[in-house]
Design a protein around this motif. Structure first.
Motif, mmCIF file in Angstrom:
data_model
loop_
_atom_site.group_PDB
_atom_site.id
_atom_site.type_symbol
_atom_site.label_atom_id
_atom_site.label_comp_id
_atom_site.label_asym_id
_atom_site.label_seq_id
_atom_site.Cartn_x
_atom_site.Cartn_y
_atom_site.Cartn_z
ATOM 1 N N ARG A 122 0.791 -1.228 0.000
ATOM 2 C CA ARG A 122 0.000 0.000 0.000
ATOM 3 C C ARG A 122 0.829 1.288 0.000
ATOM 4 N N TYR A 123 2.000 1.263 0.616
ATOM 5 C CA TYR A 123 2.757 2.500 0.834
ATOM 6 C C TYR A 123 4.010 2.563 -0.024
ATOM 7 N N LEU A 124 4.336 3.779 -0.444
ATOM 8 C CA LEU A 124 5.594 4.032 -1.139
ATOM 9 C C LEU A 124 6.499 4.803 -0.199
ATOM 10 N N ALA A 125 7.667 4.254 0.085
ATOM 11 C CA ALA A 125 8.702 4.973 0.820
ATOM 12 C C ALA A 125 9.638 5.550 -0.245
ATOM 13 N N ILE B 92 3.372 1.692 7.437
ATOM 14 C CA ILE B 92 4.172 2.898 7.668
ATOM 15 C C ILE B 92 5.411 2.544 8.480
ATOM 16 N N LYS B 93 5.272 1.626 9.406
ATOM 17 C CA LYS B 93 6.419 1.177 10.200
ATOM 18 C C LYS B 93 7.486 0.577 9.290
ATOM 19 N N TRP C 234 3.381 11.004 5.273
ATOM 20 C CA TRP C 234 4.478 11.789 5.823
ATOM 21 C C TRP C 234 5.203 12.425 4.642
ATOM 22 N N LEU C 235 5.587 13.685 4.813
ATOM 23 C CA LEU C 235 6.299 14.408 3.766
ATOM 24 C C LEU C 235 7.308 15.321 4.434
#
Length: 76
Positions: free
Chosen positions: A2-5, A23-24, A53-54
């Protein structure tokens, strides 16, 4: 995933992203990077289509960051 780091190294003109499940996991990914990878700049939620987060320096519209997200989400 789901998330892009997302991290960007302007010195080397390179950027990276990693698709992760939480997110972790994104924060652990950022912590595992060396200085050659540049700083972590964003965590982007691909389902909600918004930043979780940005980094403060990227608060203004950033064409490079927008392009990274566009490229990463084409296959989702």
């Amino acid at each position: 995933m789901r998330y892009l780091a997302i991290n960007i190294n302007y010195k080397l003109d390179q950027d990276w992203y990693c698709k992760l499940g939480s997110i972790k996991d994104c924060h652990q990914y950022f912590n595992s990077l060396g200085p050659q990878h540049g700083p972590g700049v964003a965590i982007y939620d691909t389902e909600m289509k918004k930043y979780m987060w940005l980094d403060e320096t990227y608060r203004e519209d950033n064409a490079r960051l927008n392009q990274i997200i566009l490229d990463a989400t084409k296959s989702i």
